[in-house]
Enzyme design. Sequence first.
Site, PDB file in Angstrom:
ATOM      1  N   HIS A 244       0.859  -1.182   0.000  1.00 22.64           N
ATOM      2  CA  HIS A 244       0.000   0.000   0.000  1.00 22.64           C
ATOM      3  C   HIS A 244       0.896   1.232   0.000  1.00 22.64           C
ATOM      4  O   HIS A 244       2.096   1.151   0.284  1.00 22.64           O
ATOM      5  CB  HIS A 244      -0.948   0.023   1.208  1.00 22.64           C
ATOM      6  CG  HIS A 244      -0.232   0.040   2.540  1.00 22.64           C
ATOM      7  ND1 HIS A 244       0.450   1.149   3.019  1.00 22.64           N
ATOM      8  CD2 HIS A 244      -0.084  -0.923   3.482  1.00 22.64           C
ATOM      9  CE1 HIS A 244       0.968   0.870   4.205  1.00 22.64           C
ATOM     10  NE2 HIS A 244       0.673  -0.389   4.499  1.00 22.64           N
ATOM     11  N   ASP A 371      -0.803 -19.543  12.361  1.00 24.43           N
ATOM     12  CA  ASP A 371       0.443 -20.014  12.970  1.00 24.43           C
ATOM     13  C   ASP A 371       0.471 -19.658  14.460  1.00 24.43           C
ATOM     14  O   ASP A 371       0.369 -18.486  14.836  1.00 24.43           O
ATOM     15  CB  ASP A 371       1.638 -19.379  12.249  1.00 24.43           C
ATOM     16  CG  ASP A 371       2.935 -20.066  12.587  1.00 24.43           C
ATOM     17  OD1 ASP A 371       3.457 -19.821  13.686  1.00 24.43           O
ATOM     18  OD2 ASP A 371       3.432 -20.844  11.764  1.00 24.43           O
ATOM     19  N   SER A 386       3.115  -4.978   6.894  1.00 26.00           N
ATOM     20  CA  SER A 386       2.623  -4.675   5.541  1.00 26.00           C
ATOM     21  C   SER A 386       3.722  -4.938   4.517  1.00 26.00           C
ATOM     22  O   SER A 386       4.841  -4.447   4.661  1.00 26.00           O
ATOM     23  CB  SER A 386       2.199  -3.213   5.444  1.00 26.00           C
ATOM     24  OG  SER A 386       1.083  -2.967   6.259  1.00 26.00           O
TER      25      SER A 386
END
Length: 438
Positions: A244, A371, A386
């Site tokens: 992003h 996980d 991110s």
Amino acid sequence: MDRYSKYSKKFSLLILVLTFFYIVQVINILYCPAEIKIAKGENKSIDVLFPFSLNALHDEDSIVQSTYNQSSTNGFKRSYQIDGIEPGEAKFQLKFLGIIPIKKLDVNVVKRQLLVPGGNALGVRLNTKGVLVVAVTDVLGVDGRRYSPAKEAGIKTGDSILEVNNIKVKDAEHVIELLNQVQDKKVKIIVERNKMKFETEVIPIKSMQDNCYRLGIWVRDKTAGIGTLTFYDEDSRVFGALGHGITDMDTGNLLNVEYGKITHAKIANVEQGKRGSPGEIRGIFYETENVLGEITKNSSYGIFGLITDDFIRTNKIKPIPIGFKEEIKEGKAYILTTIDNNKIEKFEINILKTQSQQYPNQKSMTVKITDKKLLEKTGGIVQGMSGSPIIQDGKLIGAITHVFVNDPTKGYGIYIEWMLEQVLPNYETKQKFANNFN
């Protein structure tokens, strides 16, 4: 008569069921992707239900070869195999009863890109083009009166000031220096708004606060933070990260990049994500040390630039093929990310949903962290993750972009194709992009 009526009702019911079934099929056909990618040297099977058929519009055997596989026919279903021969585009058409055109289908044969997946923790430093206006205010003049020079000149929050009297603006201090050279004379300002430039004029006001000449604006010229490397290409040195864009915290606008750097970041600590409160990876990095690359583009779908030759030489991770968005399945996958000891680790996730997208979007798929080790350490997806590459069936398919505030175990990912479109259109212009920044 009763027997006839009974069979008539059953026949009518059968007709209604078949009609409904084929209406559903037509709707599915109309809403199915109009474009399919096939990697060169690979093939794809397309199943079509009778009475629909798939026909090539032109003789394009040099690009694709399509065959109707009779042996795989199952009842009403017909199976077509399309082999990708050479890069290019071939056009097909779905027809009803072999006569009535229903939908065109573009088949693009492309070279499957090989990229090195990341997972490295990055320090990101951006300097804006000119200065970004984050607020417009009044100036209290030395005469005790209030003035609004920037507002009267049409300058708004979110604008970028690029030039003052034909001099390119370097940073916030440079703006003050240029205004104090002009003092109370009319000054020409070049402003950029929504990627469009315009010129305006304004007379600076001498401030009672510090006796400096001001326009009545608050500005920002740089930003810094922590993120994750998604990929790089060994041949062109192009890298992508974050998934992003970097926006200004006050205006929400995408920052207009003049230049920037990515560096190695050392993880200091991790704040766990909780319901209603996103967590965060905190790291330390220095602008002049461990530089990994130069940022040349800040887009809505990630930051991009050129990685250093030194990093490519020392990195031991091997390139893997990308996965096209049509190939991504709901189910198990994993991400690569760094949460401790500056070590890239593999963590299992589950892809809950994929979106059928024809245009770039940051929210291409919904994922869930499964996980146990990652959940214990971070609580799920946290800020700083991110850009963490998502891998499924040995292919790089995307990157983590967002977290669900009310459930940090879930978040969004972007398709890798949307990131590649920012720098490698059609996956054929790697060298051209690299040359632009050498």
